[in-house]
Design a protein around this motif. Sequence first.
Motif: not given
Length: 790
Positions: A141-149, A318-322, A355-361
């Motif tokens: 649910v939390d995008a900040r966890r989306a890339l955790d292993a 800038v760093k963005v997590l989208a 700017c670096e940006l990463t899009g996540v599901y």
Amino acid sequence: MSTTDIPSQRSTPVGYGSMPRKEDERFLRGHGRYVDDVVLPGMLHGAVLRSPHAHARIVSVDTSAAQAHPKVRAVITGHTLEGLDLAWMPTLSHDVQSVLATDKVRFQGQEVAFVVAEDRYAARDALELVDVEYEPLPPVVDARRALDADAPVVRDDVEGRTDNRIFDWETGDREATDAVFARADVVAAQDMLYPRVHPAPMETCGAVADMDPVTGKLTVWTTTQAPHAHRTLYALVAGLPEHKIRVISPDIGGGFGNKVGIYPGYVCAVVGSIVTGKPVKWVEDRSENLMSTSFARDYHMHGEIAATRDGKILGLRVKVLADHGAFNGTAQPTKFPAGFFGVFTGSYDLRAAHCELTGVYTNKAPGGVAYACSFRITEAVYLVERMVDVLAHDLGMDPAELRMRNLLRPEQFPYRSSTGWEYDSGDYPRTLRAALELAHYDELRDEQRRRRERGELMGIGLSFFTEAVGAGPRKHMDIMGLGMADGAELRVHPTGKAVLRLSVQTQGQGHETTFAQIVAEELGIPPEDVDVVHGDTDQTPYGLGTYGSRSTPVSGAAAAVVARKVRQRARLVASAMLEVDPDDLEWEKGRFFVRGDPESGKTIAEIAMAAHSDLELPEGVEGHLDAGTVYNPPNLTYPFGAYVCVVDVDPDTAQVKVRDFVAVDDCGVRINPMIVEGQIHGGLADGVGMALMQVMAFDPDGNHLGGSFMDYLLPTTMECPSWRLGQTVTPSPHHPIGAKGVGESATVGSPAAVVNAVVDALQPYGVRHVDMPATPAVVWRAMQGRPLRT
Ligand code: MCN
Ligand code: CUN
């Protein structure tokens, strides 16, 4: 010809100005015709069964009880669609999206089955008879966890996918930016969230699909901001011949980006009509709209700003997590996966930016743009305008002075930004000065000092925004391979009345009025004599539609160009009528006359009649005055503005009250100043809503917590001050009438002003940042030094 022969229409004011909207007559009398007003003989009604889980495997779907309901005509599931190769559809961002779930559900509210019944109530009742067995899965649910292993993989439908990363994108010059930062006296950093919000238009989304089994023609009345693009996509996705598809977008009760994409419900209505041989209507309810259709924002941003000690801004990093939700369904030009976020350097003259940006599901509804996003410029402006205030805070400088010191100067235009955008025109200091004067900025600061001494919390917030609106040019910008250019056709009937046909689609912006005004201005006939036709693919030329405030920059230009073509034809006809060389004719609004003999002239109406008559026309002149064009914009237009917001915060309840709001917008030449002001009023209300009350919240299980207007709050007049507007006019040099878009400007520019004001009010508590929405709970926690994160 004597002056008395000149038709009375010449005395009617023509062209630009604050004329009342033509469409209001119909709306105010209840004669608007929306999708839900469409009633066809034998029409059936569809309803969507939605997932109660954020993430679950579908074990089985049993439709037998629903099928047995006496009023049910069809029950469509993912398996039905698989048979038609329609279980998945392409999104506007080169992903696929499930129309009706087959393998898994990936967000709460996802479409699982579609019931077609004789009436709306039966369809809804029968939804409860569809028996779906789910095997719940842990959601992310939390995008900040989306890339955790160990994060659950949302999109295991894609073979080989082992994580939730959608894309990485960067812009600017990393090395140059790092070098600037290494030498800077001061670096300020701040994390901030632009929360997930929703456009929540008054009218929800819906469609009536009618497949004629005899002619094979499919007509879809639907809530779309882009009828032609939808037609092409239906043709590509369903394999139907495009000339046998007609998309009609009738009156639209607000779009705000919510009606750009194609939703599963539309596709289901089409399939429902094919399966039953009857027209099928599907209209979602409010909760469905809030839970499942395009949300906006959801950008987790980290900004860093570098400056000299005396306040010269040097660089931005800038760093963005989208968070894009379960399917990447963002609507934006193909080459811009982060929309136009690249203009994040804002209105300032920087040496370097990156700017670096990463899009996540995640297990949330898809979408990403919408809500007057200007393709992510809302996020960009919020970021840079918060960063400038953070820097002002750290330097102990007045934020107005800091901005004035760093704004682009008029002589720098056209200006190429450090991330490669070419700003067309502007005089920023003039606009900021106008806003500060209108707000009585210096007096406000004096008042603030006095109030602070009394323990009162008053805040003054500024923002200065630059937008980039009017996509294409098509060389750089396309959606699903369709270049972003728009056609226009203008017919002038023998009696001088005209019909303008456009590819864009109004949702409340008043196109029937303003586009008629453009033609009126060019031809010198009254706007009442120009009818605007749009929203019907059988009746209008091709184009990509209304979003990204592109209608005036693109189709407005097309309207002017096509009217000028008509005028050129009229000149040739008039020259035959008056038996002079075309070059010997002069134009005054509405009439050509012979140079040196103003009495000898012909009005557009007289010329139109002659163009259809037996008058012998010069070689090569076809007759009639009709013309068509396709406008491929050479560049975006760059509207800008300066906003000042004044708030009072109740020290006991932490409630924020917006006391005053000054907005000075520059959108170049204004066609209808009243409509422009209406657009700005609406956008300012949006800004107050997002800054103070709105967030699409989810619990840790992915349950959607904003499914009604009890939970997802809309600003009303009670929360809004009486807006005070000013203007400056810097025409766009490349637009035929010098106009820039304005439809999203205030939504883009205002949230930062409100948040900056709230933070400014909380200075006595040493607060440097609060995240939106600045609800009493958020503000209270900030005052306690324990920030609350959404
Ligand atoms: N206009 C003008 N002079 C200018 C610029 C614009 O008179 N210099 C007029 C236009 O002719 C048009 C209106 O202002 O009648 C808005 O024009 P424009 O900026 O070109 O924006 P669009 O028409 O392309 O509208 C889209 C924009 C977007 S993307 C969103 S989101 C949004 C917005 O418009 N959705 C809206 N404003 C909205 N307003 C209403 N009532 N409903 C929506 O759904
Ligand atoms: Cu992004 S909302 Mo408007 O462009 O339709």
